[in-house]
Each structure stands twice: as C-alpha cells, then as structure tokens.
Design an enzyme around this catalytic site. Structure first.
Site, PDB file in Angstrom:
ATOM      1  N   HIS A 248      44.747  79.784  46.775  1.00  0.00           N
ATOM      2  CA  HIS A 248      43.824  80.111  47.716  1.00  0.00           C
ATOM      3  C   HIS A 248      42.562  80.718  47.069  1.00  0.00           C
ATOM      4  O   HIS A 248      41.564  80.154  47.460  1.00  0.00           O
ATOM      5  CB  HIS A 248      44.474  81.208  48.484  1.00  0.00           C
ATOM      6  CG  HIS A 248      45.438  80.921  49.464  1.00  0.00           C
ATOM      7  ND1 HIS A 248      46.936  81.582  49.150  1.00  0.00           N
ATOM      8  CD2 HIS A 248      45.953  80.115  50.287  1.00  0.00           C
ATOM      9  CE1 HIS A 248      47.692  81.041  49.894  1.00  0.00           C
ATOM     10  NE2 HIS A 248      47.164  80.184  50.689  1.00  0.00           N
TER      11      HIS A 248
ATOM     12  N   LYS B 152      47.480  70.501  47.212  1.00  0.00           N
ATOM     13  CA  LYS B 152      48.959  70.671  47.170  1.00  0.00           C
ATOM     14  C   LYS B 152      49.569  70.241  48.613  1.00  0.00           C
ATOM     15  O   LYS B 152      50.703  69.553  48.594  1.00  0.00           O
ATOM     16  CB  LYS B 152      49.365  72.127  47.033  1.00  0.00           C
ATOM     17  CG  LYS B 152      50.744  72.066  46.852  1.00  0.00           C
ATOM     18  CD  LYS B 152      51.480  73.538  46.691  1.00  0.00           C
ATOM     19  CE  LYS B 152      51.312  74.451  47.717  1.00  0.00           C
ATOM     20  NZ  LYS B 152      52.589  74.134  48.695  1.00  0.00           N
TER      21      LYS B 152
END
Ligand code: PAF
Length: 282
Positions: free
Chosen positions: A37, A149
C-alpha cells in the site's frame, strides 16, 4: 493530515485542495496497510501534489462465507503510517456513509467480472466496482492508484473507467514482495508459520513459468502444466486457478507471444492468496 469520516468532510477537504490548484491522487485501500500500500501512496505522492487515501473494508465485495468479520482493522496504526508519508487526507467512512439505508445501485462490469477470481467469488467484482465508482465520485481524483497484485481487479476497473467515462487516469504499480518472494497482502498476517512456508510455492510456480518462457516455451498449456507441477510440491494448498490470460480481457490465451498475464489463486489453510506475473510481448 485530515482524517475525514463523512462524505461532506472529504468533499470539503478536496474542494480546498482543488482551490489551491492541487492535482489529486487517490489510493483506495481496505486498511491493514503494508509496504505494498505504501508503494501506492509513494507513487501517488510522486505523481500528484495532494494525496487522498481511503480506508474502508467494503462489505459488498465479501461473499457470505468470506473473511469480512475477521478482516484486520488497524485504523490507528494505518493513520500513523500515512501521517509519516505526508498524506493530505484519509477518508475512513462507516458502512452506512457509503451504503445509506436502502442503497440498491450497483456497478457491474459484465463478463470480465466473472473471470479468474470472479468464478469462485461470485459478486466480488460487482462489490469492488461499485465501491470504487462511489469513491471516484466522492473524491473526483485526477489519478487513482492500484496494485498489480490484484490483476483481475485492475482489468475490471480499467474497463469500468473506460466504459463509464470517469475523468481520471488509473495508474497500476508493481507487486511488492517480501524478501523471500511472497507477494505482500493484508491477508498474509492470517498465515501460521507452516502456511507461510507453503505460501512460497505460488511465487515459485510463477517463476518456473517465467523460466520456461525464457527457455522458449510459448504455448499456454505446457506452461500451465509446469506451474501445476510446482504447486504440487505443497499438496495441502488448494489451487483455485492457475491461468494464462489476456491481461485486459482476462480471457484464456493459447500462447504468450502477444504478452499475457500468468495468474494464480490458492487457499493456504483458510487464507486465499493470489499472485501473478505479466509476460511482455515476445
Ligand atoms: O484492493 C483493495 O484493497 C479493494 O478491493 C479496494 C480497491 C480498496 C476496493 O474496496
């Protein structure tokens, strides 16, 4: 760093940033933040003069038997990390703020939403597209940042942005891995020590496919077989899919010559993990 709980608060904060001629970057998250993140936040900081991070565990993208209730919620720790990254605004609404009573509008990106994760998680991508569309409408960013991802999510959201004419650019950032190769995920914290070892096999299988391609194999079937042969090293994991698809449509491709997405999903213990690698055109 402003922490906004309501749509009115975040809209006022963004209006102020716009008044100051800022270019707004949005990083949508479900919290439980990790380096993956933070790489999105750093990319947003590099591209944009103001960054808004949303933290919202979106109920509509979890199936009835999935981990919504136990999904890690670490708002204070997340805000401390974001403060260090000099994020401008964190938007952490309650569910009722995003889904007012009786809310029934959804965004369905038909077809593509039923591929890869959409097969075993029916409705998942409708939940994702709906909440991301809401966040785009609330924040109206210039750029929005997502991780590679979640390759299927990226394909669904790209299509949504194109089809619904959202006036923003979607920027996709590379997968961030642990030193041993496991892709970073908020769900990795569910894994026991044994399961963490088993999880390594996903990345190993993808690397084997890359090695086969480097050695000249281009047809999908032998590459898929090679991936499954590696996954068989860990008989306790339950493979959901190991597929070679077009990264834009998520449809199977017969070979990788035009470029492809090699994607895997498997349950390790009770934890569903995903990983992938993008093969450039040859
Ligand atoms: O990738 C995620 O964390 C979520 O799917 C997202 C994009 C924040 C929507 O809830």
């Amino acid at each position: 760093m402003l922490i906004a709980k309501t749509i009115a608060e975040v809209r006022a904060a963004v209006a102020k940033l716009r008044g100051d001629k800022k270019c707004i970057g949005l990083v949508p998250t479900m919290g439980a933040l990790h380096e993956g993140h933070l790489s999105l936040v750093r990319a947003a900081k590099a591209h944009c003069s103001a960054v808004v991070v949303t933290i919202f565990v979106n109920p509509t993208q979890f199936g009835p038997k999935e981990d919504f209730a136990k999904y890690p919620r670490t708002l204070d720790a997340d805000c401390a990390l974001l403060e260090k990254e000099a994020v401008d605004v964190v938007f952490g609404p309650d569910a009722a703020e995003i889904y007012p009573p009786g809310a029934s509008a959804v965004v369905e990106v038909a077809g593509i939403s039923d591929r890869l994760d959409g097969v075993s998680r029916p409705g998942h991508f409708v939940g994702v597209a709906t909440v991301v569309a809401k966040l785009f409408n609330i924040v109206q960013p210039d750029h929005a940042f997502f991780g590679q991802k979640d390759a299927a999510q990226v394909a669904v959201l790209r299509r949504m942005v194109r089809d619904l004419h959202f006036n923003l650019e979607l920027i996709v950032c590379p997968i961030v891995r642990e030193p041993d190769g496991v892709a970073m995920s908020s769900r990795n914290r569910y894994l026991s020590a044994d399961e963490r070892q088993q999880a390594l096999v996903l990345h190993r299988a993808l690397r084997r496919v890359e090695a086969e391609i480097a050695a000249g194999v281009v047809e999908s079937q032998p590459l898929i077989d090679a991936g499954f042969a590696v996954l068989a090293d860990e008989p306790e994991i339950r493979v959901d899919y190991f597929s070679i698809v077009d990264p834009n449509t998520l449809e199977d491709v017969p070979d990788v010559t035009a470029g492809a997405l090699v994607a895997v999903a498997a349950a390790v213990g009770l934890t569903r993990l995903i990983d992938n690698v993008l093969i450039p055109p040859r």
